[in-house]
Structures are given as C-alpha cells and as structure tokens.
Design an enzyme around this catalytic site. Structure first.
Site, short mmCIF file in Angstrom:
data_model
loop_
_atom_site.label_atom_id
_atom_site.label_comp_id
_atom_site.label_asym_id
_atom_site.label_seq_id
_atom_site.Cartn_x
_atom_site.Cartn_y
_atom_site.Cartn_z
N THR A 1 0.83 -1.21 0.00
CA THR A 1 0.00 0.00 0.00
C THR A 1 0.86 1.26 0.00
OG1 THR A 1 -0.25 -0.35 2.38
CG2 THR A 1 -2.06 -1.03 0.99
N TYR B 1 -13.03 -1.22 2.59
CA TYR B 1 -14.32 -0.59 2.30
C TYR B 1 -15.51 -1.53 2.49
CZ TYR B 1 -18.17 1.88 0.14
OH TYR B 1 -19.38 2.48 -0.07
N TYR C 1 -2.11 -9.06 6.24
CA TYR C 1 -1.83 -7.67 6.60
C TYR C 1 -3.08 -7.06 7.21
CZ TYR C 1 -0.56 -2.70 5.78
OH TYR C 1 -0.29 -1.35 5.91
N ARG D 1 -6.90 1.85 8.18
CA ARG D 1 -7.01 2.19 6.76
C ARG D 1 -8.13 1.43 6.05
NH1 ARG D 1 -2.38 5.16 4.74
NH2 ARG D 1 -3.46 5.07 2.76
N LYS E 1 1.46 -9.10 9.04
CA LYS E 1 1.87 -7.73 9.32
C LYS E 1 0.74 -7.11 10.13
CE LYS E 1 2.81 -3.25 7.11
NZ LYS E 1 2.89 -2.51 5.81
N ILE F 1 7.67 -4.21 9.00
CA ILE F 1 7.50 -3.80 7.59
C ILE F 1 7.24 -2.31 7.65
CG2 ILE F 1 6.16 -4.08 5.48
CD1 ILE F 1 5.67 -6.99 6.30
#
Length: 293
Positions: free
Chosen positions: A44, A107, A133, A138, A161, A203
């Site tokens: 991302t 979303y 992840y 986000r 992650k 990361i």
C-alpha cells in the site's frame, strides 16, 4: 523466516505520473547497501491502490530483476475483491518473490468468516507463501487474533503484518499462534517494542528514509539489546510520527525527494503531494533524526 527491517518501498514516479524505473533501480541498490532485510514491492505504501494491474506487475518484475537475488522481495497482492487478489497471486507464483502480502479487504467490511474465506481462497489458489496484513485504521475492518489462528493452519499462510500498534494484540497472537508463524509490526512508532516483546521484524515506512538506522535498530531489538535498540528508535521517533502527518505515502515520498532518493514526490490521484504547511515539520524531523544536515 525473514526477520528485521523490511521496507514498504515507495514507487518513484516522474512529473507525469509514470513509473520512474531508473529511480526504482537506485532505490533497490540503496536498500541492498543499507542492509535492509527485504523489500515489499507494490504494497500500500507503493500505491498499489492507485496503479493499474499492468504497472503493479511491471514494478514487481523490475524490482525482482534489479534485486537479482541479493535481497528477498515480497509482492503486495491484496485486494478488496477476492478474485482480483487470486489473479495477482497467480501472476506472482514462480516469479522469484518469496511471499505475497495480503491486506484485509477495504471498504466492504467483511465479517471474520468472510476474512477467513477470502484469505483461504487466495492461499489455496497457488503455492505462493502468503503474509496477512491487518491495518484497521485504513481498511475499516479488524482481523481478530482468533481468525489469524484459523488461517495459520493453512500451510502457505506464514505470517502477519500487524499494524494496529497495539502491543497487547501481539501478546494475544503469540499465545495462540505457532512459534514459526512470522509476526511483523506494521507500525513504526511501536515497532521496536514489538520486536523486544517477541515480534520478528517490522514492515516499515521509516526504512524508506533511514534504512541503515532501522536495520541496526532491528538487529539490536531482535538480539534483546534493549538500550541500544531504544536509543536508535528514540532518534528516529520524529520521523516515525511525522511521516503520517498526511495519509501514507504522501509524507514519505516528499521526504524521499527531500533527501534526494527520488527525483520528485509525485503521486497518482486521488493522492496529492504533501501540503506546504507540513513541509517544515517533515524537514525538521529528518534533521532531528540526523538524516539531513
């Protein structure tokens, strides 16, 4: 298992928004020389959400070529559509990457069962090792430890992650996951403590601008040398925080350009370059961390 400082690499672009492959090659060399443990290509931070599939694949392929086996490469292959994530995973199978990095679908806010079925389908679509992840800030969805534990039973799901910044979450994960399941922080501000408390690496966005410092800090943290690790982490704290004054990767691309690591801070819409009101704050953070004179 990969350990240490793994860079969530920015994707350099020219003033027209086209991928700058010359600058990309220089970034790969920079991280190899700085002893970065691995590169995440087209995660991302690499703007995977705004580039075309064609550009996504080209960037990953070029990074693999530039790396030439000298540094492991992980490819972002997550999507909020399961079929799209599977397609990317298949494209990268046998490409030379060591794993795919799969962000939770954003979303559409799937349930925990939906998350399980999504990642299970991706893992079963190819033999490529997969790293989960989780970044609820986000994506608007939080993958709970119990779901991670279910997914860890799938042989080629090898790690996560975890970007909540919640160190209690790490303790929970450690208690219910196999010892060989890789635990990476996705939050630079708490990454040092994450490793001191048993995580395997970070990361990192900060590693884009301070790769040598992050590599050394991670080495100390993984060796349990708390005071040495915390000393470097404290030096980098202004960078950890100021690289998120606006949405990632807006500040880090500006910082990379300020340091001369990439020619321009250009991003693709809807992302725009760092607002002028934050320029001095990011510059001051780089100076305080001794990355700029």
């Amino acid at each position: 298992m990969l350990t240490g400082s793994i860079v969530a690499l920015v994707t350099p672009m020219d003033e027209t928004g086209e991928i700058d492959f010359i600058a990309l090659k220089e970034l790969v060399e920079f991280h190899i020389k700085s002893k970065t443990a691995a590169i995440v290509a087209m995660g991302t931070t690499g703007e995977s959400a705004t580039v075309s599939v064609d550009d996504h694949v080209k960037v990953v392929e070029r990074i693999i070529s530039f790396a030439a086996g000298r540094i492991p490469v992980i490819a972002g292959n997550g999507a909020n559509s399961t079929s799209e994530a599977i397609a990317l995973s298949k494209l990268f199978t046998n490409s030379g990457i060591v794993a795919g990095l799969n962000v939770t679908p954003y979303y559409n806010k799937p349930t925990q069962e939906g998350l399980y079925q999504h990642f299970k389908a991706i893992a079963e679509s190819s033999e490529l090792p997969q790293i989960l992840y989780n970044v609820p800030g986000r994506t608007a969805v939080d993958m709970l430890p119990e779901t991670v534990a279910r997914l860890a039973e799938i042989p080629n799901i090898i790690g996560i992650k975890e970007a909540t910044g919640d160190l209690e979450r790490l303790a929970h994960l450690k208690a219910i996951l196999p010892a060989d399941f890789a635990l990476y922080s996705g939050d630079d501000e708490t990454g040092c403590d994450f490793m001191l408390q048993g995580g395997h690496g970070v990361i990192s966005v900060t590693t884009n601008v301070a790769p040598a410092e992050m590599a050394t800090m991670c080495e100390f943290a993984l060796n349990g040398e708390k005071e040495k690790a915390k000393a470097i982490d404290s030096q980098l704290l202004p960078v950890h925080t100021n690289l998120f004054l606006e949405a990632n990767p807006i500040p880090v691309k500006w910082a990379c350009a300020e340091l001369g690591l990439i020619p321009t801070p250009k991003l693709r819409l809807p992302l725009t370059t760092l607002s002028e009101q934050y320029h001095q704050s990011v510059r001051d953070a780089l100076i305080e961390a001794k990355l700029l004179p």
